[in-house]
Structure formats: structure tokens, C-alpha cells
Design a protein around this motif. Structure first.
Motif, short mmCIF file in Angstrom:
data_model
loop_
_atom_site.label_atom_id
_atom_site.label_comp_id
_atom_site.label_asym_id
_atom_site.label_seq_id
_atom_site.Cartn_x
_atom_site.Cartn_y
_atom_site.Cartn_z
N PHE A 3 38.29 55.54 42.57
CA PHE A 3 39.23 56.12 43.53
C PHE A 3 39.19 55.36 44.85
O PHE A 3 40.13 55.45 45.65
N LEU A 4 38.12 54.60 45.12
CA LEU A 4 38.02 53.80 46.34
C LEU A 4 38.83 52.52 46.26
O LEU A 4 39.14 51.92 47.29
N ALA A 5 39.20 52.10 45.04
CA ALA A 5 39.88 50.81 44.84
C ALA A 5 41.12 50.65 45.72
O ALA A 5 41.24 49.64 46.43
N PRO A 6 42.07 51.60 45.71
CA PRO A 6 43.25 51.39 46.55
C PRO A 6 42.94 51.43 48.05
O PRO A 6 43.59 50.75 48.84
N LEU A 7 41.94 52.21 48.45
CA LEU A 7 41.59 52.30 49.86
C LEU A 7 40.95 51.02 50.37
O LEU A 7 41.14 50.62 51.52
N LEU A 8 40.16 50.37 49.49
CA LEU A 8 39.49 49.12 49.87
C LEU A 8 40.26 47.89 49.44
O LEU A 8 39.86 46.76 49.72
N ARG A 9 41.34 48.12 48.70
CA ARG A 9 42.17 47.04 48.13
C ARG A 9 41.33 46.10 47.27
O ARG A 9 41.37 44.88 47.41
N LEU A 10 40.55 46.72 46.38
CA LEU A 10 39.73 45.99 45.42
C LEU A 10 40.15 46.38 44.00
O LEU A 10 40.62 47.50 43.79
N PRO A 11 39.93 45.50 43.03
CA PRO A 11 40.25 45.86 41.65
C PRO A 11 39.35 47.01 41.17
O PRO A 11 38.16 47.06 41.50
N GLU A 12 39.92 47.93 40.40
CA GLU A 12 39.15 49.04 39.85
C GLU A 12 37.96 48.54 39.04
O GLU A 12 36.88 49.13 39.09
N LYS A 13 38.16 47.47 38.30
CA LYS A 13 37.09 46.92 37.45
C LYS A 13 35.87 46.54 38.30
O LYS A 13 34.73 46.78 37.90
N THR A 14 36.10 45.99 39.47
CA THR A 14 35.00 45.62 40.37
C THR A 14 34.18 46.84 40.74
O THR A 14 32.95 46.82 40.70
N LEU A 15 34.86 47.93 41.08
CA LEU A 15 34.14 49.15 41.46
C LEU A 15 33.48 49.83 40.26
O LEU A 15 32.44 50.46 40.41
N GLN A 16 34.06 49.67 39.07
CA GLN A 16 33.41 50.21 37.87
C GLN A 16 32.08 49.49 37.62
O GLN A 16 31.06 50.12 37.35
N VAL A 17 32.11 48.18 37.73
CA VAL A 17 30.89 47.38 37.52
C VAL A 17 29.87 47.70 38.61
O VAL A 17 28.68 47.87 38.34
N LEU A 18 30.32 47.80 39.85
CA LEU A 18 29.43 48.15 40.96
C LEU A 18 28.81 49.53 40.74
O LEU A 18 27.60 49.72 40.91
N GLY A 19 29.61 50.48 40.34
CA GLY A 19 29.11 51.84 40.08
C GLY A 19 28.05 51.87 39.00
O GLY A 19 27.01 52.52 39.15
#
Length: 180
Positions: A3-19
Motif C-alpha cells: 500500500f506504500l508503493a503509490p505513496l513512495l512511487r516505488l514498484p509494489e514488487k520492491t516493497l514485497q521483497v523488502l517486506g
């Protein structure tokens, strides 16, 4: 965390891997699914944002997180806090409707972080809190094998999140005073 992806303008996949990486090393807790899923704390969101800010690589961000999260407040005061705790407190203040506009900045090479107010705000004086190693402090003793600036390089790297983004994150994550 996607859910942070659009706020940070990052790909969802990046945040999935980070999580996933942050859950593996227990910087973020996980339990349950759906309605029973773990709700992020202010501290966990601060850690996620620090990891994103200190590297474009999720693996490197998680590796650098303990160093930057633990940076102490440089000011000579009664406050004994770290960058991650102050950042979490700032997110909580935004969630509670803080009127001032703050920014968060990390200078990766200098191992320094700042939380400050936007300079253009009227009616408030500028305020800035700096976190990092205080080389002028009499108590600072450098062991021969320690290097205090592990990420110093010839290229200056800084990362900054403006107040408007911090407000949007706080509103999205901590809607209605409850951590989502």
C-alpha cells in the motif's frame, strides 16, 4: 506493505521483497491473514521508510537499517533517543493531526539523519533534530578497528521524504488513530 508503493512511487514488487526480508530478520512482525493480520506499528513503518531511504536495493536497505535506525540524537539535552524512535514519534504525531510540516533526510555517506520543519512555514520557527555520531563529544572513543562512517564514498548520497508524503503515509497507515 505494498500500500506504500503509490505513496513512495516505488514498484509494489520492491516493497514485497523488502517486506519479506524485514520479516525474516524480525524488523517487522507478521501474524495472521486478512482481518487477523498484524497491524503495523509506528516504529515498524519508520523502519520500512528508513530501509527504503538508505538504499535502492532492498537487501542493502535491510543490511543498513540497524546502523541508521540506531543513530543517536546529537543535541546536548536530556533526550536520549535514536533516529528510529524519533521517526516513529513523528509518524504518530502526523497520525494525530500535527499541524507543522516536517521532513526526514538521511545523508548516507556521513551516517547522519535529520528531522526538521519546512523552512517556509509561517508562524513557526525552524526546528531541526540531527542524529549521528558526534566526533566532538568527549565521550566518543574510536576503537582502532572501528570505522565510524561505513557508507562513506566519493559520491554524496542523500534521501529525503517531504512532509506531504509523511502526512499521506500516516493518514493511510494509521487512519482513525488506529494502526492499519
Amino acid at each position: 506493505m505494498t500500500f506504500l508503493a503509490p505513496l513512495l512511487r516505488l514498484p509494489e514488487k520492491t516493497l514485497q521483497v523488502l517486506g519479506r526480508a524485514m520479516r525474516e530478520v524480525e524488523y517487522v512482525h507478521s501474524s495472521g491473514r486478512g482481518r487477523n493480520a498484524h497491524r503495523l506499528t509506528h516504529l515498524e513503518v519508520a523502519r520500512i521508510l528508513i530501509a527504503v531511504m538508505v538504499s535502492e536495493s532492498t537487501t542493502t536497505g535491510v543490511e543498513r537499517l540497524p546502523h541508521f535506525a540506531a543513530l543517536p540524537l546529537k543535541a546536548k539535552s536530556n533526550q536520549n533517543t535514536t533516529f528510529e524512535v524519533a521517526f516513529a514519534h513523528l509518524l504518530k504525531r502526523y497520525a494525530e493531526g500535527e499541524a507543522r510540516t516536517w521532513y526526514v533526510e538521511i545523508d548516507i555517506g556521513m551516517s547522519e539523519a535529520k528531522i526538521g520543519t519546512q523552512l517556509w512555514e509561517e508562524g513557526f520557527g525552524h526546528e531541526e533534530h540531527v542524529f549521528g555520531l558526534d566526533f566532538d563529544d568527549e565521550d566518543f572513543k574510536l576503537a582502532s578497528d572501528d570505522y565510524p562512517l561505513p557508507y562513506l564514498c566519493s559520491i554524496q548520497r542523500k534521501s529525503l521524504i517531504h512532509g506531504s508524503t509523511l502526512k499521506a503515509i500516516s493518514r493511510r497507515v494509521f487512519a482513525d488513530g488506529e494502526v492499519n
